[in-house]
Design a protein around this motif. Structure first.
Motif, PDB file in Angstrom:
ATOM      1  N   SER A   1       0.846  -1.190   0.000  1.00 31.60           N
ATOM      2  CA  SER A   1       0.000   0.000   0.000  1.00 31.60           C
ATOM      3  C   SER A   1       0.882   1.240   0.000  1.00 31.60           C
ATOM      4  O   SER A   1       1.887   1.296   0.717  1.00 31.60           O
ATOM      5  N   LEU A   2       0.487   2.226  -0.772  1.00 27.63           N
ATOM      6  CA  LEU A   2       1.224   3.493  -0.797  1.00 27.63           C
ATOM      7  C   LEU A   2       0.751   4.434   0.310  1.00 27.63           C
ATOM      8  O   LEU A   2       1.447   5.372   0.673  1.00 27.63           O
ATOM      9  N   SER A   3      -0.439   4.145   0.873  1.00 26.26           N
ATOM     10  CA  SER A   3      -0.996   5.049   1.884  1.00 26.26           C
ATOM     11  C   SER A   3      -1.027   4.475   3.294  1.00 26.26           C
ATOM     12  O   SER A   3      -1.124   5.224   4.258  1.00 26.26           O
ATOM     13  N   ASP A   4      -0.961   3.147   3.452  1.00 27.59           N
ATOM     14  CA  ASP A   4      -1.035   2.528   4.769  1.00 27.59           C
ATOM     15  C   ASP A   4       0.188   1.630   4.989  1.00 27.59           C
ATOM     16  O   ASP A   4       0.212   0.481   4.547  1.00 27.59           O
ATOM     17  N   SER A   5       1.186   2.141   5.695  1.00 27.87           N
ATOM     18  CA  SER A   5       2.439   1.408   5.872  1.00 27.87           C
ATOM     19  C   SER A   5       2.279   0.146   6.719  1.00 27.87           C
ATOM     20  O   SER A   5       3.117  -0.750   6.666  1.00 27.87           O
ATOM     21  N   THR A   6       1.186   0.042   7.489  1.00 27.46           N
ATOM     22  CA  THR A   6       0.975  -1.170   8.298  1.00 27.46           C
ATOM     23  C   THR A   6       0.699  -2.387   7.414  1.00 27.46           C
ATOM     24  O   THR A   6       0.825  -3.517   7.876  1.00 27.46           O
TER      25      THR A   6
ATOM     26  N   ALA B   1       8.065  -8.327  16.027  1.00 24.18           N
ATOM     27  CA  ALA B   1       7.831  -7.027  16.655  1.00 24.18           C
ATOM     28  C   ALA B   1       8.088  -5.872  15.687  1.00 24.18           C
ATOM     29  O   ALA B   1       7.869  -4.712  16.030  1.00 24.18           O
ATOM     30  N   GLY B   2       8.584  -6.190  14.478  1.00 28.61           N
ATOM     31  CA  GLY B   2       8.849  -5.158  13.487  1.00 28.61           C
ATOM     32  C   GLY B   2      10.237  -4.564  13.562  1.00 28.61           C
ATOM     33  O   GLY B   2      10.557  -3.614  12.849  1.00 28.61           O
ATOM     34  N   THR B   3      11.100  -5.111  14.407  1.00 25.98           N
ATOM     35  CA  THR B   3      12.467  -4.631  14.557  1.00 25.98           C
ATOM     36  C   THR B   3      13.376  -5.321  13.550  1.00 25.98           C
ATOM     37  O   THR B   3      13.243  -6.529  13.324  1.00 25.98           O
TER      38      THR B   3
ATOM     39  N   ARG C   1      11.435 -15.050   9.138  1.00 29.36           N
ATOM     40  CA  ARG C   1      11.549 -13.603   9.201  1.00 29.36           C
ATOM     41  C   ARG C   1      10.546 -12.990   8.232  1.00 29.36           C
ATOM     42  O   ARG C   1      10.206 -13.570   7.210  1.00 29.36           O
ATOM     43  N   ARG C   2      10.065 -11.816   8.590  1.00 23.81           N
ATOM     44  CA  ARG C   2       9.156 -11.041   7.751  1.00 23.81           C
ATOM     45  C   ARG C   2       9.982 -10.026   6.966  1.00 23.81           C
ATOM     46  O   ARG C   2      11.131  -9.766   7.310  1.00 23.81           O
ATOM     47  N   ILE C   3       9.352  -9.427   5.955  1.00 22.55           N
ATOM     48  CA  ILE C   3      10.008  -8.355   5.203  1.00 22.55           C
ATOM     49  C   ILE C   3       9.125  -7.117   5.264  1.00 22.55           C
ATOM     50  O   ILE C   3       7.930  -7.178   4.956  1.00 22.55           O
ATOM     51  N   ARG C   4       9.728  -6.010   5.706  1.00 21.34           N
ATOM     52  CA  ARG C   4       9.042  -4.715   5.644  1.00 21.34           C
ATOM     53  C   ARG C   4       9.434  -4.074   4.320  1.00 21.34           C
ATOM     54  O   ARG C   4      10.621  -3.916   4.016  1.00 21.34           O
ATOM     55  N   VAL C   5       8.423  -3.719   3.549  1.00 25.33           N
ATOM     56  CA  VAL C   5       8.643  -3.158   2.214  1.00 25.33           C
ATOM     57  C   VAL C   5       8.425  -1.645   2.248  1.00 25.33           C
ATOM     58  O   VAL C   5       7.493  -1.142   2.873  1.00 25.33           O
TER      59      VAL C   5
END
Length: 193
Positions: A80-85, A131-133, A148-152
């Motif tokens: 999403s370009l508007s909702d970083s969550t 936890a997003g760290t 592991r997750r990936i934050r984009v």
């Protein structure tokens, strides 16, 4: 073990001695190297002693890892370009096992390293824990699974195009990669709407 004086300065070398009151392991009293001879359901206590001071560290005893394989090797994230969550993937996961299927056993409490090896922009994605760290290592759970997750960061994508991020997961035993390492994990990025 690091030993400090009352002023906070490290004492090198310090005469540290190691022992364990628990069964199932032996500890070299001079080096602190721990060797297990049987599995334990609870962690073993390692006691480090300097003079009259003692510190205790709990150590899980686990099986030798023989194989690492993908559990969730391919996933898709609609960013999403508007909702970083919404820009954090589910876990890309691997499993460590001991022995040969179907009689293999999960390897718990073992470190797995994750590394992003391909993405269109170095700032596009970052590996994170639950936890997003930011985090590039995980420890296997009781079922032998680590992930592991990936934050984009979609601002680093070329507008409107599909893209992907490739991750390698690796486990080592005595300095040598476990069979199956590295495991290739892929996150496909899907444009919104």
């Amino acid at each position: 073990v690091h030993v400090f004086n009352f002023k906070g300065g490290e004492i090198i070398p310090a005469p540290v001695y190691f022992l364990s009151p628990d069964s199932g392991i032996t500890v070299d009293s001079a080096t602190g190297i721990v060797v297990a001879d049987s599995l334990r359901s609870t962690p073993a206590r390692i006691i480090a002693t300097v003079g009259t001071l003692q510190a205790i560290q709990n150590v899980d005893v686990t099986l030798r890892p023989d194989l690492i394989q993908a559990v969730n090797s391919l996933d898709t994230l609609q960013y999403s370009l508007s909702d970083s969550t919404l820009n954090v993937s589910t876990q890309l996961q691997v499993k460590l096992t001991h022995g040969v299927a179907p009689n293999d056993s999960a390897v718990k409490s073992y470190i797995v390293s994750f590394a992003i090896v391909a993405q269109s922009n170095p700032q596009l994605g970052v590996l994170v824990n639950d936890a997003g760290t930011a985090s590039v290592v995980a420890t296997t759970d009781a079922s032998g699974i680590a992930g592991r997750r990936i934050r984009v960061h979609p601002l680093f994508l070329t507008s409107g195009t599909a893209d992907s991020i490739v991750v390698n997961a690796t486990a080592k035993y005595r300095g040598v990669q476990v069979n199956g390492s590295p495991v290739r994990l892929v996150l496909l990025l899907k444009p919104p709407g």
